[in-house]
Design a protein around this motif. Sequence first.
Motif, PDB file in Angstrom:
ATOM      1  N   GLU A 166     111.554  -1.792  73.392  1.00 25.76           N
ATOM      2  CA  GLU A 166     110.952  -1.052  74.500  1.00 25.76           C
ATOM      3  C   GLU A 166     110.499   0.326  74.053  1.00 25.76           C
ATOM      4  OE1 GLU A 166     113.004  -0.960  78.123  1.00 25.76           O
ATOM      5  OE2 GLU A 166     112.458  -3.041  78.561  1.00 25.76           O
ATOM      6  N   MET A 167     111.376   0.921  73.242  1.00 29.37           N
ATOM      7  CA  MET A 167     111.027   2.254  72.749  1.00 29.37           C
ATOM      8  C   MET A 167     109.718   2.205  71.980  1.00 29.37           C
ATOM      9  SD  MET A 167     112.984   4.488  69.962  1.00 29.37           S
ATOM     10  CE  MET A 167     112.177   3.632  68.653  1.00 29.37           C
ATOM     11  N   TYR A 168     109.630   1.217  71.095  1.00 29.66           N
ATOM     12  CA  TYR A 168     108.402   1.141  70.307  1.00 29.66           C
ATOM     13  C   TYR A 168     107.200   0.815  71.191  1.00 29.66           C
ATOM     14  CZ  TYR A 168     110.857   1.780  65.963  1.00 29.66           C
ATOM     15  OH  TYR A 168     111.581   2.328  64.955  1.00 29.66           O
ATOM     16  N   VAL A 205     106.836   1.826  74.199  1.00 29.57           N
ATOM     17  CA  VAL A 205     106.450   3.096  74.829  1.00 29.57           C
ATOM     18  C   VAL A 205     105.633   3.935  73.852  1.00 29.57           C
ATOM     19  CG1 VAL A 205     107.340   5.297  75.632  1.00 29.57           C
ATOM     20  CG2 VAL A 205     108.337   3.190  76.469  1.00 29.57           C
ATOM     21  N   LEU A 206     106.161   4.005  72.638  1.00 26.42           N
ATOM     22  CA  LEU A 206     105.465   4.815  71.633  1.00 26.42           C
ATOM     23  C   LEU A 206     104.072   4.277  71.383  1.00 26.42           C
ATOM     24  CD1 LEU A 206     107.994   5.758  68.845  1.00 26.42           C
ATOM     25  CD2 LEU A 206     106.652   7.271  70.288  1.00 26.42           C
ATOM     26  N   ARG A 227     113.624   6.875  81.533  1.00 27.91           N
ATOM     27  CA  ARG A 227     114.155   5.831  80.667  1.00 27.91           C
ATOM     28  C   ARG A 227     115.114   6.378  79.615  1.00 27.91           C
ATOM     29  NH1 ARG A 227     109.519   1.807  78.558  1.00 27.91           N
ATOM     30  NH2 ARG A 227     108.840   0.981  80.564  1.00 27.91           N
ATOM     31  N   TYR A 228     114.785   7.571  79.134  1.00 29.10           N
ATOM     32  CA  TYR A 228     115.550   8.068  77.985  1.00 29.10           C
ATOM     33  C   TYR A 228     116.128   9.440  78.271  1.00 29.10           C
ATOM     34  CZ  TYR A 228     112.980   4.321  75.806  1.00 29.10           C
ATOM     35  OH  TYR A 228     112.458   3.097  75.532  1.00 29.10           O
ATOM     36  N   LEU A 241     120.262   5.288  71.203  1.00 23.56           N
ATOM     37  CA  LEU A 241     119.057   4.741  70.590  1.00 23.56           C
ATOM     38  C   LEU A 241     118.819   5.368  69.229  1.00 23.56           C
ATOM     39  CD1 LEU A 241     116.619   2.879  71.360  1.00 23.56           C
ATOM     40  CD2 LEU A 241     115.434   4.947  72.037  1.00 23.56           C
ATOM     41  N   CYS A 287     107.145  11.007  75.024  1.00 23.50           N
ATOM     42  CA  CYS A 287     107.091  10.550  73.635  1.00 23.50           C
ATOM     43  C   CYS A 287     107.356  11.656  72.632  1.00 23.50           C
ATOM     44  CB  CYS A 287     105.732   9.937  73.332  1.00 23.50           C
ATOM     45  SG  CYS A 287     105.522   8.383  74.163  1.00 23.50           S
ATOM     46  N   SER A 323     109.422  12.752  67.529  1.00 18.02           N
ATOM     47  CA  SER A 323     108.902  11.589  68.232  1.00 18.02           C
ATOM     48  C   SER A 323     110.065  10.872  68.901  1.00 18.02           C
ATOM     49  CB  SER A 323     108.191  10.685  67.231  1.00 18.02           C
ATOM     50  OG  SER A 323     107.926   9.444  67.805  1.00 18.02           O
ATOM     51  N   LEU A 324     109.750   9.933  69.746  1.00 16.45           N
ATOM     52  CA  LEU A 324     110.785   9.180  70.470  1.00 16.45           C
ATOM     53  C   LEU A 324     111.663   8.397  69.494  1.00 16.45           C
ATOM     54  CD1 LEU A 324     111.907   8.173  73.187  1.00 16.45           C
ATOM     55  CD2 LEU A 324     110.078   6.527  73.244  1.00 16.45           C
ATOM     56  N   ASP A 325     111.079   8.025  68.368  1.00 12.76           N
ATOM     57  CA  ASP A 325     111.871   7.264  67.405  1.00 12.76           C
ATOM     58  C   ASP A 325     112.571   8.174  66.401  1.00 12.76           C
ATOM     59  OD1 ASP A 325     109.606   8.089  66.244  1.00 12.76           O
ATOM     60  OD2 ASP A 325     108.985   6.177  65.386  1.00 12.76           O
TER      61      ASP A 325
END
Lengths: 615, 449
Positions: free
Chosen positions: A254-256, A258-259, B146-147, B171, B191, B208-210
């Motif tokens: 899901e995160m990806y 979103v990204l 969401r986060y 996460l 993001c 970034s979100l990741d």
Amino acid sequence: MGDWKTITVPIPSSESKNISQFTSETNMSPSSLCSQQVLCPSLPLAKSVHNFFRAFCTEENVDQSVSYLDQELTTLGFPSLYEESKGKEVKRDLNIVAVLNCIQELLVLHRKNLLAQENVETQNLKLGSDMDHLQNCYSKLKEQLETSRREMIGLQERDRQLQGKNRNLHQLLKNEKDEVQKLQNIIASRATQYNHDMKRKEREYNKLKERLHQLVMNKKDKKTAMDILNYVGRADGKRGAWRTGKTEARNEDEMYKVLLSDYEQRQKQILLENAELKKVLQQMKKEMISLLTSQKQKPKEKAEDTPGTVLSDVEEDNSELSKENMWELSCETVREQLTNSIRKQWRILKSHVEKLDTQVSKVHLGGFKDEEVISRQDHEQETEKLELEIQQCKEMIQTQQQLLQQQFTTTCDDDTSSLLQDCYLLEEKERLEEEWALFKEQKKNFEKERRSFTEAAIRLGLERKAFEEDRAGWLKQQFLNMTSFDNKNSENGKPQSAFSGSSDQDNLTLHSKPGQKSYSVFSESSVRTSKLTKSLPVSPSTSELFQTIRHISENSSSCVLNVATEDTKPNQVGRECTAQKWSVASRSDSQEGGCSGSRSLACTDWSIEHRDGLP
Amino acid sequence: MNFSEVFKLSNQLSKFSPNGKFLASCVQYRLVVRDVSTLQIFQLYTCLDQIHHLEWSADSLFILCAMYKRGLVQVWSLEQPEWHCKIDEGSAGLVASCWSPDGRHILNTTEFHLRITVWSLCTKSVSYIKYPKACQQGISFTKDGRYMALAERRDCKDYISLFVCSDWQLLRHFETDTQDLAGIEWGPNGCVLAAWDSCLEYKILLYSLDGRLLSTYSAYEWSLGIKAIAWSPSSQFLAIGSYDEKVRILNHVTWKMITEFGHPTTINNPKIVVYKETEKSQNLEMENLPFPPTRAAASSLFSTESKYEVVSSPVSLQTLKPLTDRPNPKIGIGVLAFSPDNCFLATRNDNIPNAVWIWDIQKLKLFVVLEHLSAVRSFQWDPQQARLAVCTGRSQVYLWSPAGCVSVQVPAEGDFQILSLCWHRSGDSMALLSKDQLCLCYLENEGVK
């Protein structure tokens, strides 16, 4: 002042001779000049004194003195005063001629000496003044030198001080720099120290926290609890899922997602922006091309220029490119071509604009001002014209007013003003009346002549008509005689008759028209003139008629003018003027524009006569 | 512009529900929920102690009341008034409490930031998050809920943990290159996470979100750094207010600075409009004054009305000399906010406390300066349009829009000193909060009148 006096020493006279004698006798020391200068004002006195005390020559010692003089003179190189002696023992005679010569020479010498002396004196004076001047200059320069020296010393002192200050400042700056460096080092060291301390403290703090955590959390605090009536449903209505590896993977996904969606959106935005920019570029290029080609077409001589060829190449490229759908191509392939072409065109455009600029500047320098001036002149001319027109119009209005007034005076003041005028101008009136009678007679004669003329004209017209008829008939006859074909008579006769008829008619109209018209005009004009109307019918015949009238009434014009003077009472100069005014007025009154000045003038003259004649 | 009657209030605790239907306000230990349209009391709840914190859940169904002194949180339901929930943090204590974006979890931060407890209203499950960092802004939720990003401190190093809010699963967990992380904030698109260092160092990091580091930005060294930041609603710009009295704006593509806005004390540019608040001279008509004076008349006598005047440049603004030997000096850009349409940025320079600077973001230029008679307490943009409401602790509310600005006296009895304000989501009304009173201000639909 003493110098001045020496200059005004009188020219050698008998007195001065004495002086010279005196001076020659006194030894010629350098101071003699001075003494003489001083003595000058008291010359007569000196002379008398000299005569009184020391007489050089007396009755007794003439011989001695002569011999003495002779000796003196010979030593000075003059010829001897005595005659050449034949014998030594014989007493020598005094040679008068030699004496005189000697005296003359002495005098000349003396004059020369005086002149030289004068020159020397003036030179001396000059030199003296020069000396003074130079001394002044010298003293001034000395002062200047002194002041500048002092200034220099001051400046040197200041310079020294400033240098000292500068050195100090440099030192200070250096110190400050050092200080800054030191402080920076201190800050850095403090920062590291602080960080170190912080870390230590934080570790301690963490330890304490850990301890506290253990104490508080592990004590199974009964109080730490949630008291809830009943659990509520999740906001999304779903049950909470178990936490498993699957959920973890799902979360990652899901995160990806979103990204990805975010990046996609951004890409879209960028694409859109790119497309817009490309569009703008394309449009710009097109516009440039159209602009440049139109410019190139106008000046043909530029066609062989290199940019032109480049342009055409570019255009070809462009057309090719546009054929392929260039939007679909990726940026790399299109970008270079596009940017290159744009750059080229931009260069062309720039050079063109620069050219235009120079042209414009030239125009600004040269033609523009002249144009402006010309326009201003035009403007002035125009205004002048308009002013003139206004003036004319005003005059016209004035004359009209005058006319109106005159009319009034003539009509209503018939009894009173005429009486007045009569008493003033009785004689004139009589004369006028005589002239009037003469004119009337003339008029009658003219009327008669006119009538006879019209009658003659009518007669002439009739005669001519008859003649034409005769001629037509004769022609017809001849033609018929010439043509041997009798059967064609009817055919040929028709056009001939038609032709002859038409010609007859034409002739008739041609000849009778002016006659008839003139006749009608005559009657009409006569009626009109009797009615005193100013508007005149205008046609070629009438103009002729009026010209004739004018010819006839030329001799009577003076009388007309007199009448005018009688009416308006202007001075002699104003007469013609009023007559002209009349003409102007009548022209304006008459509806027809084709009325010539002379004609109207004549007619007005006539009308005036009529009106005056009526009473 | 209309005003409601005045209601009692304590601790300036009053909030509109997210759906805009209700207005919750606290009076000592009582929680009053009013209908916004009628201002009638909809529900009345009684808590165990004086309320220190009040928060609506995102779905407007629950209200959280925190009593920090007692370490208690009480939750109330609008739908079921009889439903109750009490969370006791016990001896661990409580310093902060907030809703998770789903409105079913409550995050309680214990004293000394020992941990964060996540209480669920749906299940019995309780989650603990250890090592939260005690900082300016340690928790940040993405706009879509969401986060959650959380600043952490372990072994003298800063970390950021990203959690999925739906099941509180970790996460990402990464270390940040900061000396002392001061705050984190998500960009509105959810993001990009901005993390900034404490005021001792000018440093902002963008993740970034990741968890990848996108960019770092530092304007200068060896001086006090970032004081406040603000994302533009479009996530396109990040405005950074710092102690050097400047705002720097970063773009979202390269994360480089686009421009910097200085806040000079004198404004020379004649294009910039400067509105200066001036006191209206009250023409006291003595014969009209009643004796003894009524309360309203008396209060109006003592509270001076004011108006804005356009001042021609150059204008020198009133400055405050900051005390440099004290911590948190009053200097630099302390508050900044973008308008909802991204067109304007409002800032306050803390050493020119009376002025609000409004910058045109499209032209990247200073647009308007509002100078007031007293220090600006807070300002907030209308959520619907470019309209700014300002309060200065006086009894006036100030409104600015590109069309102009106006100062409005609150017609309340006594001195109604507005300390803060909050807009209704529709932009039609706002709540004006004084120390112990609340007043609703209704605006006409279109423009400032």
